[in-house]
Design a protein around this motif. Sequence first.
Motif, PDB file in Angstrom:
ATOM      1  N   GLN A  29       0.837  -1.359   0.250  1.00 22.41           N
ATOM      2  CA  GLN A  29      -0.090  -0.207  -0.262  1.00 22.41           C
ATOM      3  C   GLN A  29       0.878   1.125   0.076  1.00 22.41           C
ATOM      4  N   ALA A  30       2.134   1.205   0.548  1.00 25.08           N
ATOM      5  CA  ALA A  30       2.867   2.410   0.469  1.00 25.08           C
ATOM      6  C   ALA A  30       3.382   2.553  -1.079  1.00 25.08           C
ATOM      7  N   TRP A  31       3.862   1.361  -1.892  1.00 27.92           N
ATOM      8  CA  TRP A  31       3.899   1.662  -2.968  1.00 27.92           C
ATOM      9  C   TRP A  31       2.797   2.164  -3.950  1.00 27.92           C
ATOM     10  N   GLN A  32       1.571   1.773  -3.548  1.00 28.37           N
ATOM     11  CA  GLN A  32       0.200   2.174  -4.209  1.00 28.37           C
ATOM     12  C   GLN A  32       0.369   3.606  -4.118  1.00 28.37           C
ATOM     13  N   MET A  33       0.428   4.310  -3.210  1.00 33.75           N
ATOM     14  CA  MET A  33       0.260   5.853  -2.782  1.00 33.75           C
ATOM     15  C   MET A  33       1.491   6.473  -3.588  1.00 33.75           C
ATOM     16  N   ALA A  34       2.586   5.799  -3.666  1.00 36.00           N
ATOM     17  CA  ALA A  34       3.833   6.407  -4.254  1.00 36.00           C
ATOM     18  C   ALA A  34       3.470   6.368  -5.758  1.00 36.00           C
ATOM     19  N   TRP A  35       3.153   5.139  -6.350  1.00 37.94           N
ATOM     20  CA  TRP A  35       2.834   5.141  -7.745  1.00 37.94           C
ATOM     21  C   TRP A  35       2.063   6.022  -8.388  1.00 37.94           C
ATOM     22  N   SER A  36       0.718   5.926  -7.609  1.00 39.36           N
ATOM     23  CA  SER A  36      -0.298   6.902  -8.286  1.00 39.36           C
ATOM     24  C   SER A  36       0.141   8.801  -8.106  1.00 39.36           C
ATOM     25  N   GLY A  37       0.683   8.921  -7.102  1.00 39.39           N
ATOM     26  CA  GLY A  37       1.370  10.110  -7.039  1.00 39.39           C
ATOM     27  C   GLY A  37       2.264  10.468  -8.270  1.00 39.39           C
ATOM     28  N   HIS A  38       3.059   9.394  -8.429  1.00 39.96           N
ATOM     29  CA  HIS A  38       4.324   9.865  -9.351  1.00 39.96           C
ATOM     30  C   HIS A  38       3.691   9.747 -10.685  1.00 39.96           C
ATOM     31  N   ILE A  39       2.796   8.797 -11.142  1.00 36.95           N
ATOM     32  CA  ILE A  39       2.606   8.708 -12.474  1.00 36.95           C
ATOM     33  C   ILE A  39       1.345   9.623 -12.827  1.00 36.95           C
ATOM     34  N   LEU A  40       0.702  10.149 -11.911  1.00 36.11           N
ATOM     35  CA  LEU A  40      -0.256  11.404 -12.324  1.00 36.11           C
ATOM     36  C   LEU A  40       0.460  12.679 -12.665  1.00 36.11           C
ATOM     37  N   LEU A  41       1.573  12.742 -12.090  1.00 37.17           N
ATOM     38  CA  LEU A  41       2.416  13.934 -12.685  1.00 37.17           C
ATOM     39  C   LEU A  41       3.268  13.548 -13.729  1.00 37.17           C
ATOM     40  N   ALA A  42       3.940  12.328 -14.119  1.00 39.69           N
ATOM     41  CA  ALA A  42       4.569  12.208 -15.183  1.00 39.69           C
ATOM     42  C   ALA A  42       3.934  11.487 -16.300  1.00 39.69           C
ATOM     43  N   ASP A  43       3.006  10.665 -16.195  1.00 34.21           N
ATOM     44  CA  ASP A  43       2.295  10.163 -17.341  1.00 34.21           C
ATOM     45  C   ASP A  43       0.644   9.521 -17.065  1.00 34.21           C
ATOM     46  N   PRO A  44      -0.200  10.438 -16.756  1.00 32.56           N
ATOM     47  CA  PRO A  44      -1.516  10.077 -16.178  1.00 32.56           C
ATOM     48  C   PRO A  44      -2.123   8.985 -17.124  1.00 32.56           C
ATOM     49  N   ALA A  45      -1.640   8.944 -18.343  1.00 31.89           N
ATOM     50  CA  ALA A  45      -2.529   7.741 -19.117  1.00 31.89           C
ATOM     51  C   ALA A  45      -2.023   6.403 -18.737  1.00 31.89           C
ATOM     52  N   ARG A  46      -0.901   6.375 -18.204  1.00 29.33           N
ATOM     53  CA  ARG A  46      -0.489   4.922 -17.694  1.00 29.33           C
ATOM     54  C   ARG A  46      -0.587   4.518 -16.434  1.00 29.33           C
ATOM     55  N   LEU A  47      -1.873   5.463 -15.601  1.00 29.86           N
ATOM     56  CA  LEU A  47      -2.028   5.165 -14.254  1.00 29.86           C
ATOM     57  C   LEU A  47      -2.482   3.777 -14.031  1.00 29.86           C
ATOM     58  N   TRP A  48      -3.205   3.047 -14.966  1.00 33.56           N
ATOM     59  CA  TRP A  48      -3.378   1.665 -14.529  1.00 33.56           C
ATOM     60  C   TRP A  48      -2.515   0.457 -15.057  1.00 33.56           C
ATOM     61  N   GLN A  49      -1.577   1.024 -15.888  1.00 33.16           N
ATOM     62  CA  GLN A  49      -0.342   0.097 -16.191  1.00 33.16           C
ATOM     63  C   GLN A  49       0.842   0.457 -15.441  1.00 33.16           C
ATOM     64  N   SER A  50       0.905  -0.361 -14.306  1.00 32.83           N
ATOM     65  CA  SER A  50       1.791   0.258 -13.197  1.00 32.83           C
ATOM     66  C   SER A  50       3.132  -0.310 -13.621  1.00 32.83           C
TER      67      SER A  50
END
Length: 725
Positions: free
Chosen positions: A204-225
């Motif tokens: 879950q710590a990774w989940q929060m980190a991934w969503s915050g990172h990808i929404l800034l970098a490439d939102p279209a790839r949100l669900w393709q972690s």
Amino acid sequence: MTTGQSKPGKARPASTGDQPIRSAAPPTGDTPAASPGTTTNGATRDDPAQGKARTSASTAARSAADEQAANTAGTAATGTPGRNGRARGGAEKADKATTVGTTSDGEKKADDARDATAKDDESTAKATDEAKPVDPDRWEAFASAPEPRPSWLTRAARPVGRSLVHEWTLAALASLALAVLMTWPTLRYPRYTLPQDTWDPSLQAWQMAWSGHILLADPARLWQSNTFFPELWSFAFSDTLLGYAPAGMLGSGPEDAVLRYNIMFVLAHALATLGAYALARQLGAGRIGAAVAGVGYAYAPWLLAQAGHLHVLSNGGIPLALAMLARGHGWSLRHGYRPERRHDGWVYGGWLVAAWQISLGFGIGLPFAYFLAAAALVAAVLFGVKWLRSGRTLPFGRRLLVADLVGGLFFAGVGALMAFPYFQVTELHPYAERTVDDISIFSPPASGFVTAPAESRIWGGLHEGARAALPFHAEMTLLPGFVLYALAFGGLFFSVWRLRHRLFLLGGVLVTMVFAMGTRFFDGTFTYVPLFEHAPGWNALRTPGRLMLWITLLLALLAAGAVTALTDRVRELAAQRVPSWPGPWLRIATLLPLLLVAVEGLNATPHPVVPRQPAAMRSAEGPLLVLPSDQGIDQHVMLWSTSGFPDVANGGSGFTPRQLDELRRASQSFPDQTSVNYLRTYGVRTVVLLRDEVPGTPWEITIDAPVESLGITRQEVGDAVVYRL
């Protein structure tokens, strides 16, 4: 003041300031005439001209003298020079007129002198009144000093000060302080430890980190972690905590991810307390009763077993959204429907909070969505019946109707967007769907409702034997608290809620308990199984016991009604005392339920140290595979991948994709030619073999084997071996 015009045969009065000037008048029709032979002002009746002149002169002299005395007093009192100088001038003119009056034409000249004196008196009075300042209020010296006009800074600070002592500010601060204490030692070493264990919290710590990172970098790839490479929709393999994405935008790397998790862990408890407090207050509970509801809801002993599941603990949006929606509709249990308290802004806010809550995950969000849908349907039917019977306009207003429609559509839209990736996962991985047999594994028996988890400081040790009879402790130890049970039971008989509302809450508790037992209640044939088979999305819920969240909320509201009735009774008793102030024992009696509920929620949750990130993970290029690979280790790998988020084949979730399962089997013989070829075909370019994890595994023998003949390179990096394919 000015004097009036003098009249023939009558002396004219004059005044100075506050002291009137007396003037003698000659005999008139109202004054008796002197007898023959007597004199008037030194003149005999035989010489009328001389007598008149002397009379006018004497009158003028006396007026001037009186005026001088008045001016002297006025000057002493006010410091203003009087008109005595001008009065003396008037007296001198009067004396001159007297002298002239002794001549043969004395009568005529005496009349002229009298007129001149009157004119001088009038002009002098006018000049004095114009020049003399208005006397100040003589009592101003005894008044308090006027309050100084506040500066702009003071005026701006006043509303801030009022907001700081507002009930909701104090409630929020108290909820936060209590969360820090009740979850301690979570914030003792927030960058290095995690509550309960290091597996699911790492995920879950990774989940929060991934969503915050990808929404800034490439939102279209949100669900393709970046995990489960090369799987599609991999972010939807478990609940996402997507609503915490703004927090994930702060910081980078594993240590920041752990710190972020611990902070959100504490804030989740604070929000749950505040949300339940707000709901109880809106429904009509007093402050202490609402506090009991908030603490009982957020720190129920059964939730201690869920300390490693932040998506379960993040439930504060449920009561908060319900409180805001009830506030916007002007409805409460205690006071009923009050149209004058409606406000569409609260309705919009309630739907926004509800949408945020469901974005955290469907584990507890899906039952919440069903509850909102059922409540909206019941409300629509009731209002519709009233509307048709009355024949009037909408009983809840058009603006409120628009707010509900817009807010409800927004909530449904967020839910649909969140559900779409999960439908894609189900289509790609049909074996991931739950079955009734899966539900049976996690269905708790009736004894689970009175059994506490091992993490309970008060009941954990005492219930060790009862837990031994349960096959899956974490999902079957469902004690909400014996104090909460007792207060809720008392609330059935002594409460501020109406009887029908108490019965409704009791019915909700019993029905939800039946559903929470899953297949343990007559195999769930008429309860959980129909929902599982027919309700959209319900087949993804494998843990019926988590419906205990709703049982706890209903029990907390029953308890709030009882405690509020108690505090009201104490207030009535206090009003009968002289002085009307409750004694110390009465005050303690009102706080005792709150203290007991808080004590029963004390935790003994372990806080293990998070495994350190291998140095090789900081510079390894993806796609990579970390060996050994299993559910537990892969969740740590996901956390370690927050340094740059390289693509990794590892991953841990509620189910294991078959492709990852095959990869794990194929890599058992690594490094050999077969495994190297398979990994190259899979797309893996780097393999990291952890020395600390290889004891007891096939790699214990092959980790130091030469690899030159395989066409790959091998490098020692810290406590790991890095292979480049």
